[in-house]
Enzyme design. Structure first.
Site, mmCIF file in Angstrom:
data_model
loop_
_atom_site.group_PDB
_atom_site.id
_atom_site.type_symbol
_atom_site.label_atom_id
_atom_site.label_comp_id
_atom_site.label_asym_id
_atom_site.label_seq_id
_atom_site.Cartn_x
_atom_site.Cartn_y
_atom_site.Cartn_z
ATOM 1 N N HIS A 95 0.838 -1.211 0.000
ATOM 2 C CA HIS A 95 0.000 0.000 0.000
ATOM 3 C C HIS A 95 0.869 1.256 0.000
ATOM 4 O O HIS A 95 0.579 2.229 -0.693
ATOM 5 C CB HIS A 95 -0.865 0.067 1.267
ATOM 6 N N SER A 141 -2.632 -7.910 3.000
ATOM 7 C CA SER A 141 -3.104 -7.850 4.390
ATOM 8 C C SER A 141 -3.489 -9.250 4.862
ATOM 9 O O SER A 141 -3.384 -9.570 6.045
ATOM 10 C CB SER A 141 -4.313 -6.926 4.497
ATOM 11 N N GLY A 143 -3.192 -1.169 -7.062
ATOM 12 C CA GLY A 143 -2.087 -2.125 -7.162
ATOM 13 C C GLY A 143 -2.320 -3.163 -8.253
ATOM 14 O O GLY A 143 -3.450 -3.599 -8.487
ATOM 15 N N MET A 155 2.965 -9.085 -1.096
ATOM 16 C CA MET A 155 2.430 -8.530 0.146
ATOM 17 C C MET A 155 0.908 -8.431 0.075
ATOM 18 O O MET A 155 0.349 -8.063 -0.965
ATOM 19 C CB MET A 155 3.033 -7.161 0.403
#
Ligand code: PAF
Length: 281
Positions: free
Chosen positions: A37, A186, A147, A184
């Protein structure tokens, strides 16, 4: 950095910026911010003066039985990270702020969601298109950064922006990986140490495909089968899809004659992970 939660206050801020001149760059997120992020925030800083990061776990994009209730949340830490990366505003509305009791309006796309993640997550893209539309109307950005890890989402947003005449430039931000290659996310926080090790098979299978293309393999099926073999070595890895497609239209490709995207979704234990790579012959 300002923290705003009321949509009307965010709109007033945006109106003021648009009147007085600063360019608004917008990075929508569901929070629990990681380096992926933050790289989008830094990308936003290259295109705007006011850098708005939204943090909102959007209930409309979660289906029944998905992880809406357990999705990780850390607003205070997120605000600190966003500020350090260059955000000037965090917009963090409540669920009631965006979806009151009488809510009934949704944005849907006809074709793009009928592929990849849209097949196993039937409400996902309707939820994303709806909340992104709402956020665009509230934040009023000139530029927005999404992203590339959620590659299909990026295509959906680009299509929607074109179809609905949003005057917003959409920028794709590169995937950020851990040192060992895991993209990556969350949701990586759900993985046990053992699952975390096994989750590497997503990136390893994409890397292998890239290597095969470099050494001359062109048949999509051969690349997909090799990826399937790598992932299937792990008994608790459950493949949702592995596909190779045209990066613009998302139509499946049989042969790699030009740039192609290979994307996959795999459940490691209970955690569904996605990843993708650009293949260039
Ligand atoms: O990619 C995400 O985090 C979400 O899908 C988005 C774009 C913030 C919409 O809720």
């Amino acid at each position: 950095m300002q923290i705003i939660s009321a949509p009307t206050e965010m709109q007033a801020f945006a109106d003021d910026a648009r009147r007085t001149g600063p360019t608004i760059a917008f990075i929508p997120t569901m929070g629990f911010l990681h380096e992926g992020h933050l790289s989008l925030v830094r990308e936003g800083c290259r295109h705007g003066d006011d850098i708005v990061v939204s943090i909102f776990v959007n209930p409309a994009q979660f289906g029944p039985g998905e992880d809406l209730d357990t999705y990780p949340r850390a607003l205070e830490a997120d605000c600190e990270k966003a500020a350090a990366a260059g955000a000037t505003v965090v917009f963090a509305p409540s669920r009631e702020d965006l979806y009151g009791d009488a809510y009934q309006t949704y944005v849907t796309l006809e074709k793009l969601p009928q592929h990849l993640c849209g097949l196993s997550r039937p409400v996902f893209f309707r939820g994303v298109a709806t909340v992104v539309t709402k956020l665009f109307n509230i934040v009023k950005p000139h530029v927005a950064v999404f992203g590339e890890k959620d590659y299909q989402q990026l295509l959906v947003v680009r299509r929607m922006v074109q179809d609905l005449n949003f005057n917003i430039r959409i920028i794709g931000g590169s995937i950020v990986r851990e040192a060992d290659g895991l993209a990556m996310s969350s949701r990586n926080s759900y993985l046990s140490p053992d699952e975390r090790r096994r989750a590497l098979c997503l990136f390893q299978s994409l890397q292998k495909a890239e290597e095969m293309v470099r050494s001359g393999v062109r048949e999509a099926e051969a690349l997909i089968q090799t990826a399937r073999d790598i992932i299937s070595r792990h008994p608790d890895a459950d493949i949702d899809y592995i596909e190779i497609f045209d990066p613009e239209t998302i139509d499946n490709l049989k042969r790699i004659e030009g740039p192609a995207r290979m994307a996959l979704a795999v459940k490691i234990g209970k955690t569904r992970l996605i990843d993708n790579i650009l293949l260039t012959p």
